[in-house]
Write an enzyme that holds these catalytic residues in place. Structure first.
Site, mmCIF file in Angstrom:
data_model
loop_
_atom_site.group_PDB
_atom_site.id
_atom_site.type_symbol
_atom_site.label_atom_id
_atom_site.label_comp_id
_atom_site.label_asym_id
_atom_site.label_seq_id
_atom_site.Cartn_x
_atom_site.Cartn_y
_atom_site.Cartn_z
ATOM 1 N N GLU A 72 0.834 -1.228 0.000
ATOM 2 C CA GLU A 72 0.000 0.000 0.000
ATOM 3 C C GLU A 72 0.859 1.265 0.000
ATOM 4 O O GLU A 72 0.618 2.180 0.797
ATOM 5 C CB GLU A 72 -0.959 0.002 1.192
ATOM 6 N N GLU A 84 -5.333 -8.407 -0.492
ATOM 7 C CA GLU A 84 -6.089 -8.227 0.751
ATOM 8 C C GLU A 84 -7.546 -8.011 0.355
ATOM 9 O O GLU A 84 -7.862 -7.039 -0.344
ATOM 10 C CB GLU A 84 -5.583 -7.023 1.555
#
Ligand code: AHR
Length: 508
Positions: free
Chosen positions: A173, A292
């Site tokens: 991220e 995710e």
């Protein structure tokens, strides 16, 4: 009773399901590692301190690959802290989750645990605060056979055989300001390219996963991917994106329909890949790595506004204090409604099997997870365990391009059919498995398969119940589970109101 039809034709295929579709994720966060998969001294622990009860439940889930060690954790992590004699490993403040990291479990333990558990390791390198050379050294430590400092150190630490880790994430991220060492798309591109170069020099056989963008609320959403892929398209094998679904009071049917948002999320990621490919006139195959995904209701996270998400400094976790070892944080309790929604999300994953080549349920143990462990007891299978286990068991083969005819209902995504099915043909077993969500709050739906009339319904498993808030607990562990429903050997099944079903058809 309402009725619906699912038209199936074996000739029309969306894509084959990747064996990595049912992967998962374990981060050094809360009790995922410590007292989750690793707890020396626990009655179920083996000689390495690995909890065999947790490993058994993971095997039962048929998880092929597990991503490790983070997550936000990885962006402050120095992997060298977690190797060598345990008594010499440093105890550190873990900044991402305000915890204490004892480093008693590190890369050697993870690879050993993965081998014992029968899962493939997928390792993320630190591209936040870490260096590109550290990333290269980690690949060397894991994969180089012998005769160098790092590979001989691995042997000295107990593993003469290389781990041969194939899948590597280039950070986590990195587009988010909450990430330690967050970078702009341009700066990430440069760093990821240099890391990829070094990592591939060490081991040319590895597969690399670049950080794409994940959060629609960020101004850089998808633009980040465009900028990065312009340089990295031919240097990496997968593009990572994340998607969490939250029940934030939008109403039951809107929450159940979250599969539509995930479908759009995946398709938008694919669109940016296709855009870059079109500009370059490239036919490069770049799979989406949804590393995710899950329902995450932020049960212990205090958010005053969405702006809080952009900075962990104002992001309060209410379930533990700061600087605890293995704090009980992010231990979401999953209800029947959450499990139905997870089942719906899995349907969207399958319907995008032509683009999603890796997907990791986030996470696996104790932290936003289907498996809960008691530090002084056994394990609990949460409600979300069951739809995931059902698709990971039955969802293999080719996803068919079907058509559904059904009454519609109005939700935040517009007029939507009340049933959302996906059909998977498994040439090896000869089975046709249909996973289907019935979003109707009031009515059962009689769903009939058409187009392939030589099949017969052989088994109907369903997740449903009158109390959508029901959860599994250690004292009532089987309140939410798949239940067998009767079949009449025809083509139709009755889907209970608000249910998620797995219908197994076999040739007559
Ligand atoms: O899975 C929990 C967190 O969610 C991960 O650390 C991070 O990557 C994401 O924001």
């Amino acid at each position: 009773m309402k009725t619906a039809e699912l038209y199936v034709n074996k000739r029309y295929v969306i894509g084959d399901i990747s064996p990595m579709m049912y992967s998962s994720f374990i981060e050094h966060l809360g009790r995922a590692v410590y007292t989750g998969i690793y707890q020396p001294g626990h009655p179920a622990a083996d000689a390495d301190g690995f909890r065999t009860d947790t490993a058994d439940a993971i095997r039962d889930l048929r998880v092929p690959m597990i991503r490790y060690p983070g997550g936000n954790f990885v962006s402050c992590y120095d992997w060298k802290d977690g190797i060598g004699p345990k008594e010499q490993r440093p105890r550190r403040l873990e900044y991402a989750w305000s915890s204490i990291e004892t480093n008693q479990f590190g890369i050697d333990e993870f690879c050993r645990w993965a081998r014992k558990t029968g899962v493939e390791p997928m390792i993320a390198v630190n591209l936040g605060t870490g260096s590109i050379l550290d990333a290269g050294h980690l690949v060397e430590y894991c994969n180089h056979p012998s005769g160098t400092y790092w590979s001989d150190l691995r042997a000295k630490n107990g593993s003469p055989e290389p781990y041969r880790v194939k899948y590597w994430c280039l950070g986590n991220e990195m587009e988010g300001s909450w990430q330690a060492g967050h970078l702009s798309a341009e700066d990430y591109t440069k760093k990821a390219l240099e890391a990829a170069k070094i990592m591939r020099w060490v081991d040319p056989d590895i597969k690399l996963i670049a950080c794409g963008s994940s959060y629609e609320m960020l101004p850089t959403y998808l633009e980040w991917d465009r900028i990065m892929l312009d340089q990295l398209l031919n240097q990496v094998d997968y593009l990572s994106t994340h998607s969490y679904t939250m029940n934030a009071g939008q109403g039951t049917t809107n929450f159940l329909a979250a599969y539509k948002a995930l479908d759009t999320h995946i398709k938008n990621t694919r669109r940016v890949i296709d855009y870059v490919k079109a500009r370059k006139n490239s036919d490069k195959e770049l799979g989406i790595c949804l590393d995710e995904w899950n329902v995450w209701n932020f049960q212990d996270i205090e958010l005053k506004s969405l702006d809080d998400l952009l900075s962990l400094t104002t992001f309060k976790i209410t379930s533990a204090g700061r600087w605890e070892v293995a704090p009980p944080i992010l231990q979401e309790k999953y209800s029947l409604l959450d499990a139905l929604t997870v089942g719906g999300l899995a349907i969207s994953l399958l319907k995008n099997a032509d683009s999603v080549k890796i997907a990791c349920l986030a996470q696996l143990v104790n932290v936003i997870a289907p498996i809960t462990t008691a530090p002084d007891g056994g394990i609990l299978r949460q409600a979300t365990y069951y739809p995931f286990r059902t698709v990971s068991e039955l969802g293999h083969g080719a996803v068919l391009d079907t058509r559904v005819t059904a009454p519609t209902y109005a939700c935040q995504f517009g007029e939507t059919p009340i049933v959302e099915p996906v059909a998977v043909l498994n040439d090896e077993t000869g089975e046709l498995n249909v996973f289907v969500l019935n979003c109707d709050p009031d009515s059962d739906v009689r769903l009939t398969l058409t187009g392939e009339e030589t099949y017969r319904l052989a088994r109907h498993q369903a997740l449903y119940g009158n109390d959508l808030t029901a959860i599994n607990t250690f004292s009532q562990p089987d309140r939410v589970t798949m239940r067998e429903l009767p079949v009449d050997g025809g083509l139709a099944a009755t889907l209970p109101r608000m249910s998620w079903s797995a219908l197994t058809y076999r040739k007559a």
